[in-house]
Motif scaffolding. Structure first.
Motif, PDB file in Angstrom:
ATOM      1  N   THR A  47       0.828  -1.205   0.000  1.00 41.62           N
ATOM      2  CA  THR A  47       0.000   0.000   0.000  1.00 41.62           C
ATOM      3  C   THR A  47       0.859   1.250   0.000  1.00 41.62           C
ATOM      4  OG1 THR A  47      -1.758  -1.143   1.139  1.00 41.62           O
ATOM      5  CG2 THR A  47      -1.773   1.244   1.297  1.00 41.62           C
ATOM      6  N   GLU A  48       0.492   2.180  -0.879  1.00 43.24           N
ATOM      7  CA  GLU A  48       1.283   3.400  -1.007  1.00 43.24           C
ATOM      8  C   GLU A  48       1.395   4.148   0.309  1.00 43.24           C
ATOM      9  OE1 GLU A  48       0.421   6.718  -3.989  1.00 43.24           O
ATOM     10  OE2 GLU A  48       0.921   7.616  -2.066  1.00 43.24           O
ATOM     11  N   GLY A  49       0.328   4.106   1.100  1.00 43.56           N
ATOM     12  CA  GLY A  49       0.321   4.831   2.364  1.00 43.56           C
ATOM     13  C   GLY A  49       1.290   4.290   3.403  1.00 43.56           C
ATOM     14  N   SER A  50       1.762   3.049   3.212  1.00 45.09           N
ATOM     15  CA  SER A  50       2.661   2.470   4.215  1.00 45.09           C
ATOM     16  C   SER A  50       4.052   3.077   4.066  1.00 45.09           C
ATOM     17  CB  SER A  50       2.724   0.951   4.055  1.00 45.09           C
ATOM     18  OG  SER A  50       3.272   0.617   2.799  1.00 45.09           O
ATOM     19  N   ASP A  51       4.857   2.991   5.105  1.00 45.99           N
ATOM     20  CA  ASP A  51       6.154   3.677   5.076  1.00 45.99           C
ATOM     21  C   ASP A  51       7.316   2.699   4.971  1.00 45.99           C
ATOM     22  OD1 ASP A  51       5.693   2.538   7.474  1.00 45.99           O
ATOM     23  OD2 ASP A  51       6.120   4.302   8.699  1.00 45.99           O
ATOM     24  N   ILE A  52       7.218   1.747   4.016  1.00 46.06           N
ATOM     25  CA  ILE A  52       8.245   0.703   3.968  1.00 46.06           C
ATOM     26  C   ILE A  52       9.642   1.245   3.673  1.00 46.06           C
ATOM     27  CG2 ILE A  52       6.593  -1.063   3.176  1.00 46.06           C
ATOM     28  CD1 ILE A  52       8.727  -1.144   0.717  1.00 46.06           C
ATOM     29  N   PHE A  53       9.706   2.387   2.982  1.00 48.70           N
ATOM     30  CA  PHE A  53      11.043   2.876   2.634  1.00 48.70           C
ATOM     31  C   PHE A  53      11.787   3.487   3.816  1.00 48.70           C
ATOM     32  CE2 PHE A  53       9.389   2.456  -1.695  1.00 48.70           C
ATOM     33  CZ  PHE A  53      10.334   1.544  -2.128  1.00 48.70           C
ATOM     34  N   LEU A  54      11.080   3.581   4.951  1.00 48.29           N
ATOM     35  CA  LEU A  54      11.759   4.017   6.166  1.00 48.29           C
ATOM     36  C   LEU A  54      12.332   2.809   6.898  1.00 48.29           C
ATOM     37  CD1 LEU A  54       9.073   6.552   7.438  1.00 48.29           C
ATOM     38  CD2 LEU A  54      11.114   7.008   6.066  1.00 48.29           C
ATOM     39  N   GLU A  55      11.991   1.626   6.406  1.00 40.88           N
ATOM     40  CA  GLU A  55      12.380   0.394   7.089  1.00 40.88           C
ATOM     41  C   GLU A  55      13.366  -0.387   6.231  1.00 40.88           C
ATOM     42  OE1 GLU A  55      11.283  -0.241  10.054  1.00 40.88           O
ATOM     43  OE2 GLU A  55       9.556   1.129  10.201  1.00 40.88           O
ATOM     44  N   ALA A  56      14.639  -0.391   6.619  1.00 34.86           N
ATOM     45  CA  ALA A  56      15.664  -1.048   5.817  1.00 34.86           C
ATOM     46  C   ALA A  56      15.373  -2.531   5.608  1.00 34.86           C
ATOM     47  CB  ALA A  56      17.029  -0.874   6.491  1.00 34.86           C
ATOM     48  N   GLN A  57      14.885  -3.193   6.674  1.00 38.52           N
ATOM     49  CA  GLN A  57      14.606  -4.632   6.584  1.00 38.52           C
ATOM     50  C   GLN A  57      13.487  -4.903   5.570  1.00 38.52           C
ATOM     51  OE1 GLN A  57      15.389  -8.020   6.602  1.00 38.52           O
ATOM     52  NE2 GLN A  57      16.335  -7.327   8.503  1.00 38.52           N
ATOM     53  N   ALA A  58      12.478  -4.044   5.581  1.00 41.90           N
ATOM     54  CA  ALA A  58      11.360  -4.196   4.653  1.00 41.90           C
ATOM     55  C   ALA A  58      11.841  -4.037   3.217  1.00 41.90           C
ATOM     56  CB  ALA A  58      10.268  -3.186   4.974  1.00 41.90           C
ATOM     57  N   VAL A  59      12.677  -3.044   2.982  1.00 39.70           N
ATOM     58  CA  VAL A  59      13.203  -2.826   1.636  1.00 39.70           C
ATOM     59  C   VAL A  59      14.031  -4.027   1.180  1.00 39.70           C
ATOM     60  CG1 VAL A  59      14.721  -1.378   0.219  1.00 39.70           C
ATOM     61  CG2 VAL A  59      13.181  -0.322   1.876  1.00 39.70           C
ATOM     62  N   ARG A  60      14.856  -4.558   2.107  1.00 38.06           N
ATOM     63  CA  ARG A  60      15.649  -5.749   1.762  1.00 38.06           C
ATOM     64  C   ARG A  60      14.758  -6.907   1.359  1.00 38.06           C
ATOM     65  NH1 ARG A  60      19.478  -4.104   5.504  1.00 38.06           N
ATOM     66  NH2 ARG A  60      18.485  -5.091   7.278  1.00 38.06           N
ATOM     67  N   ASN A  61      13.682  -7.124   2.106  1.00 37.72           N
ATOM     68  CA  ASN A  61      12.768  -8.219   1.774  1.00 37.72           C
ATOM     69  C   ASN A  61      12.105  -8.020   0.411  1.00 37.72           C
ATOM     70  OD1 ASN A  61      12.726 -10.352   3.687  1.00 37.72           O
ATOM     71  ND2 ASN A  61      11.815  -8.953   5.214  1.00 37.72           N
ATOM     72  N   VAL A  62      11.687  -6.791   0.138  1.00 37.15           N
ATOM     73  CA  VAL A  62      11.055  -6.522  -1.163  1.00 37.15           C
ATOM     74  C   VAL A  62      12.059  -6.778  -2.285  1.00 37.15           C
ATOM     75  CG1 VAL A  62      10.000  -4.764  -2.634  1.00 37.15           C
ATOM     76  CG2 VAL A  62       9.396  -4.875  -0.213  1.00 37.15           C
ATOM     77  N   GLU A  63      13.293  -6.350  -2.074  1.00 32.57           N
ATOM     78  CA  GLU A  63      14.309  -6.540  -3.113  1.00 32.57           C
ATOM     79  C   GLU A  63      14.647  -8.016  -3.323  1.00 32.57           C
ATOM     80  OE1 GLU A  63      17.067  -3.486  -2.008  1.00 32.57           O
ATOM     81  OE2 GLU A  63      15.987  -2.056  -3.284  1.00 32.57           O
ATOM     82  N   ARG A  64      14.679  -8.764  -2.218  1.00 35.11           N
ATOM     83  CA  ARG A  64      14.924 -10.210  -2.338  1.00 35.11           C
ATOM     84  C   ARG A  64      13.786 -10.907  -3.086  1.00 35.11           C
ATOM     85  NH1 ARG A  64      15.894 -10.973   3.419  1.00 35.11           N
ATOM     86  NH2 ARG A  64      17.969 -10.161   3.836  1.00 35.11           N
ATOM     87  N   LEU A  65      12.567 -10.518  -2.775  1.00 34.98           N
ATOM     88  CA  LEU A  65      11.408 -11.126  -3.446  1.00 34.98           C
ATOM     89  C   LEU A  65      11.427 -10.813  -4.938  1.00 34.98           C
ATOM     90  CD1 LEU A  65       8.637 -10.445  -0.783  1.00 34.98           C
ATOM     91  CD2 LEU A  65       9.531 -12.681  -1.477  1.00 34.98           C
ATOM     92  N   ARG A  66      11.752  -9.569  -5.245  1.00 35.54           N
ATOM     93  CA  ARG A  66      11.842  -9.170  -6.652  1.00 35.54           C
ATOM     94  C   ARG A  66      12.886  -9.988  -7.386  1.00 35.54           C
ATOM     95  NH1 ARG A  66      11.327  -4.234  -8.611  1.00 35.54           N
ATOM     96  NH2 ARG A  66       9.387  -5.279  -9.111  1.00 35.54           N
ATOM     97  N   LYS A  67      14.068 -10.210  -6.759  1.00 37.04           N
ATOM     98  CA  LYS A  67      15.136 -11.013  -7.368  1.00 37.04           C
ATOM     99  C   LYS A  67      14.671 -12.442  -7.610  1.00 37.04           C
ATOM    100  CE  LYS A  67      19.630  -9.004  -6.414  1.00 37.04           C
ATOM    101  NZ  LYS A  67      19.748  -8.436  -5.025  1.00 37.04           N
TER     102      LYS A  67
END
Ligand code: C2E
Ligand code: CA
Ligand code: CA
Ligand code: CA
Length: 273
Positions: free
Chosen positions: A147-167
């Motif tokens: 969801t756009e409203g969520s603040d995942i880009f403030l969370e390094a761990q969340a960004v890492r997980n998204v990037e791993r899933l994308r890979k």
């Protein structure tokens, strides 16, 4: 009408809100939801305007009380996020969605909504990998909706997980586009497979201002090379408008309500392998 005769089951009471449960009671109910089979999933078709066919389905969580009353996600999801119950419930739902996709087929993609809290769990991407492997499902068949409203880009761990899933090949979709403040920043930082425009923009289209906004938003997203999905399509007029604007995908009551797996139309008709 092109869509006449399509099943529109309404076994879920959209007016049920779970108001008679206090927050504390609800959080207790959430801890029992899986073991007592109070939680279930509903699938809503995602319609491809280009091919005129169902592309896949979005998975939506459903919760019913012991007396059978349905509790709205807008009531129980925030509580589940507060208590942390969403982590386990979310994994349960992803497992179910992947299982149903593998067993019955739900088209070329099944999407799941994911909260920031889930993305912050360090081994989230690993658990997704395990679920996909257990069901023998190609990662491309799963999409997570953020969801756009969520603040995942403030969370390094969340960004890492998204990037791993994308890979890994899991699709990353942006949900509720236009409702947060970070929309354009997100588009710059991240390559989303699909961007879902929040339904409030379509519903504002009766005014010329609202229409201009939607048209320009679709234009912007298309110019950036995004696949654009419009949510909340309820009328044929809206459908024709979206076709004119060059929107790729749509979702809404016009092409199908969220229903349990047994009532997914393609499965009922044996159309999806
Ligand atoms: P969402 O992800 O934006 O999901 C779309 C919501 O719009 C769903 O409501 C769906 O039933 C509803 N909808 C679909 N087509 C139409 C239409 O044509 N008109 C109108 N007025 N509504 C339409 P639902 O199932 O009540 O879910 C509400 C929200 O709860 C979801 O919004 C999502 O943010 C959240 N949610 C649902 N399931 C989950 C889940 O498994 N995990 C998480 N984290 N959130 C979930
Ligand atoms: Ca969604
Ligand atoms: Ca949405
Ligand atoms: Ca939402």
């Amino acid at each position: 009408s092109k869509f006449a005769g399509r099943a529109t089951f309404t076994i879920y009471d959209p007016h049920a809100t779970g108001q008679d449960r206090s927050g504390e009671n609800l959080s207790e109910l959430l801890t029992l939801a899986i073991s007592d089979q109070l939680v279930s999933v509903a699938y809503q078709p995602i319609f491809d305007l280009t091919s005129g066919r169902v592309l896949g389905h979005e998975t939506l969580m459903r919760l019913c009380d012991f007396d059978g009353t349905m509790i709205s996600p807008s009531v129980f999801i925030p509580v589940a996020e507060q208590t942390g119950a969403i982590v386990e419930l979310g994994m349960w739902l992803i497992d179910r969605a992947c299982g149903d996709m593998a067993e019955y087929g739900l088209g070329s993609v099944v999407t799941v909504n994911v909260s920031v809290l889930q993305l912050k769990v360090p081994n989230f991407s690993l658990r997704i990998t395990e679920v996909l492997a257990r069901h023998g499902l190609a990662p491309q068949k799963l999409a997570i909706e953020i969801t756009e409203g969520s603040d995942i880009f403030l969370e390094a761990q969340a960004v890492r997980n998204v990037e791993r899933l994308r890979k890994l090949g899991v699709q990353i979709w942006l949900d509720d586009f236009g409702t947060g403040f970070a929309g354009l920043t997100w588009l710059r930082r991240f390559r989303f497979d699909v961007v879902k425009i929040d339904r409030s923009f379509l519903h504002d289209c009766q005014t010329s201002r609202g229409l201009s906004l939607l048209r320009d938003m679709v234009g912007l997203l298309r110019n950036l090379g995004h696949v654009v999905l419009a949510e909340g399509v309820e009328t044929e007029e809206q459908y024709m408008l979206l076709q004119r604007l060059g929107v790729h995908l749509m979702q809404g009551f016009l092409t199908g309500h969220p229903v349990p797996i047994e009532e997914v139309e393609q499965i009922r008709q044996g159309l999806v392998a």
